[in-house]
Write a protein that holds these residues in place. Structure first.
Motif, PDB file in Angstrom:
ATOM      1  N   GLN A   3       0.758  -1.207  -0.182  1.00 28.90           N
ATOM      2  CA  GLN A   3       0.211   0.056  -0.042  1.00 28.90           C
ATOM      3  C   GLN A   3       0.961   1.265   0.115  1.00 28.90           C
ATOM      4  O   GLN A   3       2.050   1.192   0.397  1.00 28.90           O
ATOM      5  N   LYS A   4       0.335   2.470  -0.286  1.00 29.65           N
ATOM      6  CA  LYS A   4       1.146   3.616  -0.419  1.00 29.65           C
ATOM      7  C   LYS A   4       1.599   4.042   0.994  1.00 29.65           C
ATOM      8  O   LYS A   4       0.887   3.754   1.892  1.00 29.65           O
ATOM      9  N   THR A   7       1.981   9.852   3.915  1.00 26.80           N
ATOM     10  CA  THR A   7       2.535  10.822   3.628  1.00 26.80           C
ATOM     11  C   THR A   7       2.957  11.674   4.964  1.00 26.80           C
ATOM     12  O   THR A   7       2.243  11.417   6.125  1.00 26.80           O
TER      13      THR A   7
END
Length: 96
Positions: A3-4, A7
């Motif tokens: 998964q990303k 951030t």
């Protein structure tokens, strides 16, 4: 599944929510932590973040490396690299 990665904005928001502080304060706290760890490791020290791991600077000796595009062997001078050792507690949570 991959998964990303989270951030910085998401991390700051999660820190703010978990600690009941506003996002600006959480952002300053994260930046201060980053600066402190960076300075200490750059000066050759080490920083342990309990439950996460240990950040340290490691010396690497001069060595022979290969240019992948030409196959040419070249001598790489000694340098320093950052090393992160993951804490056992984090490994246990990941593998549970």
């Amino acid at each position: 599944m991959t998964q990303k990665p989270m951030t910085k904005t998401q991390l700051v928001a999660a820190m703010a929510e978990a600690t009941d502080m506003d996002k600006a304060t959480a952002n300053r706290a994260l930046e201060a932590l980053t600066e402190i760890v960076t300075k200490e490791v750059a000066n050759g020290g080490a920083v342990t973040l309990p439950g996460l791991g240990k950040f340290a600077c490691r010396e690497r000796a001069e060595r022979m490396v290969r240019n992948p595009s030409t196959g040419e062997q070249i001598k790489k001078p000694a340098d320093r690299v950052a090393k992160v050792t993951i804490a056992k507690a984090l490994k246990d949570v990941i593998n549970a």
